[in-house]
Design a protein around this motif. Sequence first.
Motif, PDB file in Angstrom:
ATOM      1  N   ILE A   5       5.105   4.988  -6.391  1.00  0.00           N
ATOM      2  CA  ILE A   5       3.881   4.357  -5.863  1.00  0.00           C
ATOM      3  C   ILE A   5       4.093   2.844  -5.822  1.00  0.00           C
ATOM      4  CG2 ILE A   5       1.361   4.248  -6.129  1.00  0.00           C
ATOM      5  CD1 ILE A   5       1.714   6.740  -8.037  1.00  0.00           C
ATOM      6  N   ASN A   6       4.463   2.366  -4.662  1.00  0.00           N
ATOM      7  CA  ASN A   6       4.831   0.955  -4.537  1.00  0.00           C
ATOM      8  C   ASN A   6       3.725   0.144  -3.865  1.00  0.00           C
ATOM      9  OD1 ASN A   6       5.280   2.385  -2.203  1.00  0.00           O
ATOM     10  ND2 ASN A   6       7.156   1.338  -1.628  1.00  0.00           N
ATOM     11  N   GLY A   7       2.477   0.492  -4.225  1.00  0.00           N
ATOM     12  CA  GLY A   7       1.341  -0.244  -3.675  1.00  0.00           C
ATOM     13  C   GLY A   7       0.056   0.460  -4.058  1.00  0.00           C
ATOM     14  N   SER A   8      -1.063  -0.043  -3.549  1.00  0.00           N
ATOM     15  CA  SER A   8      -2.352   0.565  -3.883  1.00  0.00           C
ATOM     16  C   SER A   8      -2.429   1.998  -3.384  1.00  0.00           C
ATOM     17  CB  SER A   8      -3.494  -0.262  -3.274  1.00  0.00           C
ATOM     18  OG  SER A   8      -3.590  -1.482  -3.961  1.00  0.00           O
ATOM     19  N   SER A   9      -3.204   2.801  -4.117  1.00  0.00           N
ATOM     20  CA  SER A   9      -3.219   4.219  -3.795  1.00  0.00           C
ATOM     21  C   SER A   9      -4.574   4.847  -4.157  1.00  0.00           C
ATOM     22  CB  SER A   9      -2.069   4.895  -4.562  1.00  0.00           C
ATOM     23  OG  SER A   9      -1.823   6.166  -4.034  1.00  0.00           O
ATOM     24  N   PRO A  10      -5.618   4.423  -3.422  1.00  0.00           N
ATOM     25  CA  PRO A  10      -6.940   4.945  -3.754  1.00  0.00           C
ATOM     26  C   PRO A  10      -7.175   6.360  -3.214  1.00  0.00           C
ATOM     27  CG  PRO A  10      -7.088   3.417  -1.909  1.00  0.00           C
ATOM     28  CD  PRO A  10      -5.645   3.427  -2.335  1.00  0.00           C
ATOM     29  N   ALA A  11      -8.082   7.070  -3.862  1.00  0.00           N
ATOM     30  CA  ALA A  11      -8.631   8.345  -3.390  1.00  0.00           C
ATOM     31  C   ALA A  11      -7.556   9.337  -2.929  1.00  0.00           C
ATOM     32  CB  ALA A  11      -9.672   8.074  -2.304  1.00  0.00           C
ATOM     33  N   GLY A  12      -7.490   9.623  -1.636  1.00  0.00           N
ATOM     34  CA  GLY A  12      -6.513  10.601  -1.140  1.00  0.00           C
ATOM     35  C   GLY A  12      -5.081  10.198  -1.440  1.00  0.00           C
ATOM     36  N   GLY A  13      -4.830   8.894  -1.538  1.00  0.00           N
ATOM     37  CA  GLY A  13      -3.490   8.422  -1.913  1.00  0.00           C
ATOM     38  C   GLY A  13      -3.203   8.803  -3.350  1.00  0.00           C
ATOM     39  N   CYS A  14      -4.242   8.683  -4.179  1.00  0.00           N
ATOM     40  CA  CYS A  14      -4.120   9.077  -5.589  1.00  0.00           C
ATOM     41  C   CYS A  14      -3.915  10.589  -5.666  1.00  0.00           C
ATOM     42  CB  CYS A  14      -5.384   8.650  -6.332  1.00  0.00           C
ATOM     43  SG  CYS A  14      -5.402   9.107  -8.057  1.00  0.00           S
ATOM     44  N   LEU A  15      -4.718  11.329  -4.900  1.00  0.00           N
ATOM     45  CA  LEU A  15      -4.583  12.793  -4.873  1.00  0.00           C
ATOM     46  C   LEU A  15      -3.151  13.199  -4.520  1.00  0.00           C
ATOM     47  CD1 LEU A  15      -5.680  15.758  -4.616  1.00  0.00           C
ATOM     48  CD2 LEU A  15      -6.278  15.198  -2.261  1.00  0.00           C
ATOM     49  N   MET A  16      -2.603  12.562  -3.484  1.00  0.00           N
ATOM     50  CA  MET A  16      -1.250  12.892  -3.031  1.00  0.00           C
ATOM     51  C   MET A  16      -0.247  12.680  -4.178  1.00  0.00           C
ATOM     52  SD  MET A  16       0.525  11.703   0.495  1.00  0.00           S
ATOM     53  CE  MET A  16       0.117   9.988   0.286  1.00  0.00           C
ATOM     54  N   LEU A  55     -17.911   6.073  -1.847  1.00  0.00           N
ATOM     55  CA  LEU A  55     -18.094   6.036  -0.390  1.00  0.00           C
ATOM     56  C   LEU A  55     -19.029   7.161   0.075  1.00  0.00           C
ATOM     57  CD1 LEU A  55     -14.345   5.604   0.664  1.00  0.00           C
ATOM     58  CD2 LEU A  55     -16.067   3.813   0.469  1.00  0.00           C
ATOM     59  N   GLY A  56     -19.515   7.945  -0.881  1.00  0.00           N
ATOM     60  CA  GLY A  56     -20.396   9.056  -0.507  1.00  0.00           C
ATOM     61  C   GLY A  56     -19.642  10.257   0.001  1.00  0.00           C
ATOM     62  N   ILE A  57     -18.348  10.333  -0.295  1.00  0.00           N
ATOM     63  CA  ILE A  57     -17.543  11.470   0.169  1.00  0.00           C
ATOM     64  C   ILE A  57     -17.410  12.477  -0.968  1.00  0.00           C
ATOM     65  CG2 ILE A  57     -15.242  12.203   0.925  1.00  0.00           C
ATOM     66  CD1 ILE A  57     -14.977   9.409   2.212  1.00  0.00           C
ATOM     67  N   VAL A  83       0.842  -1.208   0.000  1.00  0.00           N
ATOM     68  CA  VAL A  83       0.000   0.000   0.000  1.00  0.00           C
ATOM     69  C   VAL A  83       0.874   1.255   0.000  1.00  0.00           C
ATOM     70  CG1 VAL A  83      -1.795   1.299   1.202  1.00  0.00           C
ATOM     71  CG2 VAL A  83      -1.797  -1.195   1.321  1.00  0.00           C
ATOM     72  N   PHE A  84       0.600   2.135  -0.959  1.00  0.00           N
ATOM     73  CA  PHE A  84       1.245   3.457  -0.941  1.00  0.00           C
ATOM     74  C   PHE A  84       0.511   4.320   0.090  1.00  0.00           C
ATOM     75  CE2 PHE A  84       1.523   7.842  -2.679  1.00  0.00           C
ATOM     76  CZ  PHE A  84       2.900   8.010  -2.626  1.00  0.00           C
ATOM     77  N   SER A  85      -0.773   4.526  -0.109  1.00  0.00           N
ATOM     78  CA  SER A  85      -1.611   5.162   0.909  1.00  0.00           C
ATOM     79  C   SER A  85      -3.065   4.814   0.642  1.00  0.00           C
ATOM     80  CB  SER A  85      -1.445   6.678   0.893  1.00  0.00           C
ATOM     81  OG  SER A  85      -2.478   7.272   1.675  1.00  0.00           O
ATOM     82  N   ALA A  86      -3.784   4.492   1.711  1.00  0.00           N
ATOM     83  CA  ALA A  86      -5.211   4.139   1.580  1.00  0.00           C
ATOM     84  C   ALA A  86      -6.098   5.369   1.479  1.00  0.00           C
ATOM     85  CB  ALA A  86      -5.641   3.283   2.767  1.00  0.00           C
ATOM     86  N   GLY A  87      -5.486   6.540   1.368  1.00  0.00           N
ATOM     87  CA  GLY A  87      -6.296   7.758   1.260  1.00  0.00           C
ATOM     88  C   GLY A  87      -6.670   8.289   2.621  1.00  0.00           C
ATOM     89  N   LEU A  88      -7.664   9.134   2.632  1.00  0.00           N
ATOM     90  CA  LEU A  88      -8.037   9.768   3.900  1.00  0.00           C
ATOM     91  C   LEU A  88      -8.428   8.716   4.928  1.00  0.00           C
ATOM     92  CD1 LEU A  88     -10.147  12.847   2.747  1.00  0.00           C
ATOM     93  CD2 LEU A  88      -7.669  12.494   2.769  1.00  0.00           C
ATOM     94  N   ASP A  89      -8.072   8.987   6.156  1.00  0.00           N
ATOM     95  CA  ASP A  89      -8.451   8.097   7.250  1.00  0.00           C
ATOM     96  C   ASP A  89      -9.952   8.258   7.477  1.00  0.00           C
ATOM     97  OD1 ASP A  89      -8.944   6.847   9.685  1.00  0.00           O
ATOM     98  OD2 ASP A  89      -6.903   7.249  10.396  1.00  0.00           O
ATOM     99  N   ILE A  90     -10.670   7.193   7.136  1.00  0.00           N
ATOM    100  CA  ILE A  90     -12.136   7.232   7.203  1.00  0.00           C
ATOM    101  C   ILE A  90     -12.603   7.661   8.603  1.00  0.00           C
ATOM    102  CG2 ILE A  90     -14.235   5.850   6.963  1.00  0.00           C
ATOM    103  CD1 ILE A  90     -12.852   5.888   4.338  1.00  0.00           C
ATOM    104  N   MET A  91     -11.869   7.225   9.617  1.00  0.00           N
ATOM    105  CA  MET A  91     -12.294   7.521  10.988  1.00  0.00           C
ATOM    106  C   MET A  91     -12.211   9.011  11.322  1.00  0.00           C
ATOM    107  SD  MET A  91     -13.251   4.656  11.487  1.00  0.00           S
ATOM    108  CE  MET A  91     -13.987   4.896  13.096  1.00  0.00           C
ATOM    109  N   GLU A  92     -11.490   9.754  10.494  1.00  0.00           N
ATOM    110  CA  GLU A  92     -11.380  11.200  10.728  1.00  0.00           C
ATOM    111  C   GLU A  92     -12.599  11.948  10.211  1.00  0.00           C
ATOM    112  OE1 GLU A  92      -9.252  12.802  12.415  1.00  0.00           O
ATOM    113  OE2 GLU A  92      -7.232  11.964  12.226  1.00  0.00           O
ATOM    114  N   ILE A  93     -13.381  11.308   9.350  1.00  0.00           N
ATOM    115  CA  ILE A  93     -14.509  12.031   8.763  1.00  0.00           C
ATOM    116  C   ILE A  93     -15.840  11.369   9.117  1.00  0.00           C
ATOM    117  CG2 ILE A  93     -13.553  13.387   6.846  1.00  0.00           C
ATOM    118  CD1 ILE A  93     -13.458  11.015   5.129  1.00  0.00           C
ATOM    119  N   TYR A  94     -15.797  10.425  10.037  1.00  0.00           N
ATOM    120  CA  TYR A  94     -17.024   9.746  10.437  1.00  0.00           C
ATOM    121  C   TYR A  94     -17.389  10.151  11.869  1.00  0.00           C
ATOM    122  CZ  TYR A  94     -20.272   6.071  11.709  1.00  0.00           C
ATOM    123  OH  TYR A  94     -21.367   5.389  12.139  1.00  0.00           O
TER     124      TYR A  94
END
Length: 179
Positions: A137-148, A172-174, A94-105
């Motif tokens: 990018i040495n792994g998956s990089s969805p959403a915020g990871g892609c943005l970065m 995800l409705g974000i 994983v490069f980055s899973a994007g925004l930490d979901i727990m920060e916006i829930y």
Amino acid sequence: MYARSGLLSQRSCSSHGRECATPVLAAQRRNNSTATKIAVEFDQSTGVAVMRLQGPPVNSLSLDFLTELCINVEKLEMDKNCRGLILTSSQPKVFSAGLDIMEIYGKSPERCGEFWRAVQEMWLKLYGSSMVTIAAINGSSPAGGCLMSMTCDYRIMADNPRYSIGLNETQLGIVAPFW
Ligand SMILES: CCCCCCCC/C=C\CC(=O)SCCNC(=O)CCNC(=O)[C@H](O)C(C)(C)COP(=O)(O)OP(=O)(O)OC[C@H]1O[C@@H](n2cnc3c(N)ncnc32)[C@H](O)[C@@H]1OP(=O)(O)O
């Protein structure tokens, strides 16, 4: 070589004659965790820094993580000898899973505001950097990871069919706020 983040000197700065908070103080205010999520190695001979994202398990972008990342980019930016920055991950797959979901829930509007400002600060700092920036990018990089990675000048992704990248956040409705 820079050791790790959190080691910024307690510099003070001045803006229009007024003292302002140093980055390190901002980090201390926000950062409750002592674990370091970003490791930076700077090679003086090449002028290139490697920034490794090491927030287990998946480098999700929490407020702490974003704060630490921004401070480190800022620190390198101020170093005239640093010409290039390579952003990569220490976490497997994983490069980055994007925004930490727990920060916006389930967070207060104030806290959400603080978090989204930190997201914005992150991409502005990378996008506006005077260093040549490369996302390795040495792994998956969805959403915020892609943005970065999109805010870097260049992107190179490991050739592995198991790794994915893209903007999936609407699934995800974000909805990203207007900037
Ligand atoms: C000009 C500006 C334009 C701006 C446009 C964009 C603006 C919006 C940007 C971003 C929005 C977002 O980022 S929302 C977050 C979206 N992220 C995801 O949907 C990622 C979901 N995760 C995954 O797909 C996978 O976890 C993975 C591919 C990243 C890794 O898979 P793997 O199988 O290796 O690991 P697990 O799935 O088992 O996960 C391990 C562990 O991590 C937790 N996890 C995963 N992702 C997140 C996350 N984003 N936030 C918080 N936590 C996450 C997962 O729940 C597991 O936890 P447990 O072990 O406790 O179960």
